[in-house]
Design a protein around this motif. Structure first.
Motif, short mmCIF file in Angstrom:
data_model
loop_
_atom_site.label_atom_id
_atom_site.label_comp_id
_atom_site.label_asym_id
_atom_site.label_seq_id
_atom_site.Cartn_x
_atom_site.Cartn_y
_atom_site.Cartn_z
N HIS A 552 0.03 -1.66 -0.42
CA HIS A 552 -0.08 -0.03 -0.31
C HIS A 552 0.83 1.25 -0.49
N LYS A 553 1.95 1.57 0.74
CA LYS A 553 2.31 2.84 0.31
C LYS A 553 4.10 2.57 -1.05
N ALA A 554 3.79 1.51 -1.47
CA ALA A 554 4.28 1.70 -2.75
C ALA A 554 3.23 2.40 -3.85
N ILE A 555 2.04 1.80 -3.30
CA ILE A 555 0.29 2.56 -4.59
C ILE A 555 1.41 4.46 -4.43
N TYR A 556 1.14 4.22 -2.72
CA TYR A 556 1.47 6.30 -2.32
C TYR A 556 2.24 6.57 -2.87
N ASP A 557 3.69 5.88 -3.51
CA ASP A 557 4.95 6.70 -2.85
C ASP A 557 5.09 6.99 -5.04
N LYS A 558 4.70 5.94 -5.94
CA LYS A 558 4.30 6.47 -6.73
C LYS A 558 3.59 6.66 -7.55
N ARG A 559 2.46 6.81 -6.94
CA ARG A 559 1.03 8.39 -7.05
C ARG A 559 1.57 9.57 -6.41
N HIS A 560 2.34 9.94 -5.16
CA HIS A 560 3.26 10.78 -4.60
C HIS A 560 4.15 11.49 -5.70
N ALA A 561 4.55 10.48 -6.44
CA ALA A 561 5.79 11.64 -6.72
C ALA A 561 5.03 11.70 -8.49
N ASN A 562 4.06 11.27 -9.10
CA ASN A 562 3.91 11.88 -10.04
C ASN A 562 2.49 13.36 -10.25
N LEU A 563 2.27 13.31 -9.02
CA LEU A 563 1.65 14.31 -8.75
C LEU A 563 2.42 15.38 -8.01
N GLU A 564 3.70 14.96 -7.22
CA GLU A 564 4.42 16.17 -7.26
C GLU A 564 5.32 16.41 -8.60
N LYS A 565 5.62 16.21 -9.26
CA LYS A 565 5.85 16.23 -11.25
C LYS A 565 5.42 17.62 -11.44
N ARG A 566 3.85 17.15 -11.24
CA ARG A 566 2.64 18.09 -12.20
C ARG A 566 2.94 19.26 -11.27
N ILE A 567 2.39 19.08 -9.67
CA ILE A 567 2.94 20.86 -9.04
C ILE A 567 4.03 21.09 -8.99
N LYS A 568 5.10 21.25 -9.08
CA LYS A 568 6.13 21.77 -9.14
C LYS A 568 5.90 22.48 -10.95
N ALA A 569 5.43 21.40 -11.96
CA ALA A 569 5.15 22.54 -13.33
C ALA A 569 4.24 23.33 -13.41
N ILE A 570 2.94 23.36 -12.50
CA ILE A 570 2.14 23.79 -12.23
C ILE A 570 2.63 25.09 -11.75
N GLU A 571 3.65 24.99 -11.12
CA GLU A 571 3.63 25.60 -9.60
C GLU A 571 4.75 26.77 -11.02
N GLU A 572 5.36 26.73 -10.85
CA GLU A 572 6.75 27.04 -11.72
C GLU A 572 6.10 27.47 -13.44
N GLU A 573 4.86 26.92 -14.03
CA GLU A 573 3.52 27.95 -14.63
C GLU A 573 3.43 29.09 -14.56
N ASP A 574 2.71 28.93 -13.65
CA ASP A 574 2.34 30.39 -12.56
C ASP A 574 2.74 31.01 -11.80
N LYS A 575 4.45 31.00 -11.29
CA LYS A 575 5.61 31.70 -11.09
C LYS A 575 5.91 32.85 -12.30
N GLN A 576 6.08 31.99 -13.74
CA GLN A 576 6.68 32.96 -14.57
C GLN A 576 5.47 33.29 -15.15
N ALA A 577 3.98 33.00 -15.07
CA ALA A 577 2.96 33.78 -15.32
C ALA A 577 2.61 35.06 -14.19
N SER A 578 3.38 35.09 -13.20
CA SER A 578 3.22 35.62 -12.56
C SER A 578 3.52 37.27 -12.60
#
Length: 655
Positions: A552-578
């Motif tokens: 069950h922790k493997a399920i979370y780790d893989k999902r967490h890794a994917n979400l972190e990549k997406r969050i960082k990409a969005i935050e970087e995009e928002d930072k540039q937009a500001s």
């Protein structure tokens, strides 16, 4: 003429009126009606294709008991005064069940071939055979040397009818059983029969065995045929993956014919390879789309390839199920095509086409900009929809939120990054909820041979933690803990007389009972109850506990890794937009920091800006990670800090 006709009629009546007591009294090809004792009749050896249910037999027996047999069966005389059934075995067996002693029958001399043909024709006319039973009969006759044309002539059936029934004999037992139970129609069964046993088995297991989201039960035969065609038709033109290797492959039918100029008729005879290439392509494209836009959501419909979905989930990606058909979503805008001068007869037509192109291009850019802004704000959702041969992009406008009075809420939509943060937090809760549930099952197994070894110091600390909630109030007062209920003298006496082994067993039983009561919802990673349960399981059931926690922790780790990549990409995009231009300078509106000169005051670029937006080359990088069997994350356990020996329980509680 009239005299001869009267004579012939009299002879016929005389023959039918004379009872035939022995086979020697019969004339070939002429039947005689008579009542025959049931104990002198033997079943037909040719009726092996007919299946008679017990309920069907019982219902007929009840009718015969009340009204008798209304239609004669047919028998043929055998040696020693016995008779063999030609047709009517169901009436014969029901008469035995009803307690009858005789049955009306037509007796006729017949060869084995005549008897079998007569039996089959009778049952075909009465529709006593199921479609599969008919197919078995026609197939057997074919194996005996009869052509399809001869079978049609003998039994009075059309060629299409006979061939379709013969094809049903290739059905696997599970599909044939569904047809017999009328779980599927005959037309659906015919579509099944067009494919080999392996494909039938796969379709049955994935879409008919269970009535779930993936079920195809109840769909019309045409829709079913299309689904099978889309998934299993081997024409290479139906697939989007790179077919460079296919051009020289020996399984390509284009390389198996004398003429190689047959257009798009190339097909693959290696279905396993074809499907694997298609799955790899769909997985790689979905991952590439998500890599290029972290705000995108992978989505599935009833037509999505299940293997692709399982692969993506095993990689830690979360997929949403679309609530409506794709017609209810916004298609991805399509780039207009540049007019080609050679396609137009005059300069005027070309200029008109170019004007139309400019308008369409402007509309395309505006639509893309509007959708992209909506996705960034959270008012539009972007999906990569998994299909059977491609991954397509669709959009959906977020429905307006209303309060209990039906009024629109004024709050702005939640940002994509905030939604992903909330999803990540919920995924961590789900991880520990599953650990909680599954680890309880591991602890419940110790019922026949309970642990009796000496307790460890760590277990004594667990005991203090658990029993503070279990022991009587008088004992808590002795420990300096007040505010609980009264004690029971008998229970205290039993506790004082326990042996060391009994106390060790009591602790473990009490701790496991406590674990069974731990809430299984909204679990947190630092929850002391769950951490102690995990630690106890690691002490006494290490393999099972490691499997539960790891899974069950493997399920979370893989999902967490994917979400972190997406969050960082969005935050970087928002930072540039500001970053905006103020008085010739670039200023970060979030911090007020002056970053650099504006682009208009900087040195000009050495190359002109492209006239039209350039689409990035797709980057489909095949998945090269570990085999995707389960989502297997790893999470560092929050250590449980033991109390020092000289600390009191009161101090521990206060801490």
């Amino acid at each position: 003429m009239k005299k001869n006709q009267k004579t012939a009629t009299a002879k016929k009546q005389n023959v039918n009126a004379t009872p035939a007591t022995t086979s020697n009294a019969l004339v070939p090809f002429r039947s005689v009606s008579m009542n025959i004792p049931l104990d002198k009749i033997d079943p037909s050896p040719f009726n092996r294709d007919r299946t008679i249910s017990e309920k069907e037999l019982r219902d007929l027996a009840d009718s015969i008991a009340l009204h008798g047999v209304q239609t004669d069966i047919k028998v043929r005389p055998m040696e020693n005064g016995r008779y063999e059934i030609v047709y009517g075995e169901r009436r014969f067996r029901a008469s035995l069940l009803a307690g009858k002693t005789t049955i009306p029958a037509k007796v006729e001399q017949m060869t084995d071939e005549q008897a079998e043909t007569c039996l089959i024709i009778e049952n075909l006319q009465r529709e006593n055979y199921s479609a599969v039973e008919e197919g078995r009969i026609f197939r057997r006759k074919q194996e005996e040397g009869l052509s399809v044309a001869a079978i049609c002539e003998r039994f009075g059936k059309k060629e299409d009818y006979v061939r379709s029934r013969i094809s049903l004999t290739t059905l696997i037992p599970e599909v044939a059983g569904m047809l017999d139970r009328e779980d599927i129609t005959l037309e659906v069964a015919k579509e099944f029969a067009k494919y080999d046993a392996d494909i039938q088995k796969e379709v049955y297991e994935e879409h008919f065995r269970h009535d779930d989201f993936w079920s195809w039960r109840g769909i019309p035969a045409k829709a079913f045929a299309k689904k099978l065609y889309d998934k299993y038709m081997t024409k290479l033109s139906n697939y989007r993956f790179d077919k460079t290797e296919c051009t020289s492959c020996g399984h390509n039918t284009l390389n198996q014919v004398l003429f190689t100029d047959c257009g798009d008729c190339a097909a693959c005879r290696n279905i396993a390879c074809l499907q694997q290439k298609n799955v790899d392509y769909l997985v790689d494209k979905a991952v590439s789309l998500l890599r290029n836009d972290a705000r995108l959501h992978m989505a599935v419909t009833g037509n999505s390839d299940r293997t692709v979905v399982q692969r993506l989930e095993a990689m830690g990606h979360e997929l949403v199920t679309l609530e409506r058909g794709l017609w209810g979503y916004i298609d991805e805008p399509e780039m207009p095509k540049v007019p080609v001068p050679e396609d137009y007869e005059s300069e005027e037509d070309l200029r008109s086409a170019q004007d139309d192109y400019e308008k369409e291009l402007k509309e395309f850019k505006e639509t893309c900009s509007e959708l992209d802004s909506g996705v960034s704000e959270g008012s539009v959702l972007k999906y990569a929809v998994i299909g059977t041969s491609d991954v397509s992009v669709y959009y959906e406008r977020v429905r307006a939120q209303t309060d209990e009075n039906g009024l629109l809420r004024g709050s702005a939509p939640e940002s994509p990054a905030a939604k992903l943060r909330a999803k990540d937090a919920r995924n961590l809760e789900i991880c520990y909820e599953h650990i909680n549930k599954d680890l309880k099952k591991v602890l419940k197994k110790a019922t026949t041979q309970f642990l009796a070894s000496a307790m460890t110091e760590r277990e004594h600390q667990m005991l203090n933690y658990v029993l503070l909630d279990r022991i009587p109030s008088a004992n808590r007062e002795l420990l300096g803990v007040t505010g609980y209920g009264s004690c029971r003298t008998e229970r205290l006496k039993a506790a004082e007389t326990m042996t060391e082994e009994q106390r060790a067993m009591l602790f473990r039983m009490a701790f496991m009972r406590y674990c069974d009561d731990i809430c299984e919802y909204n679990c947190q990673a630092d929850d002391i109850d769950i951490q102690l349960m995990i630690e106890f399981g690691q002490m006494h059931f290490p393999e099972e506990t490691a499997a539960v926690v790891g899974r069950h922790k493997a399920i979370y780790d893989k999902r967490h890794a994917n979400l972190e990549k997406r969050i960082k990409a969005i935050e970087e995009e928002d930072k540039q937009a500001s970053v905006v231009q103020v008085s010739g300078e670039l200023v970060d509106t979030a911090t007020g920091e002056v970053l650099a000169l504006a682009a208009s005051e900087a040195e000009p670029a050495d190359y002109p800006e492209p006239m039209f937006p350039q689409e990035p080359e797709p980057d489909y990088t095949p998945y090269e990670g570990p085999a995707p069997d389960e989502f297997l994350p790893e999470e560092r356990l929050t250590p449980f800090i033991p109390l020092a020996d000289n600390e009191t329980v009161t101090a521990a509680k206060a801490a």
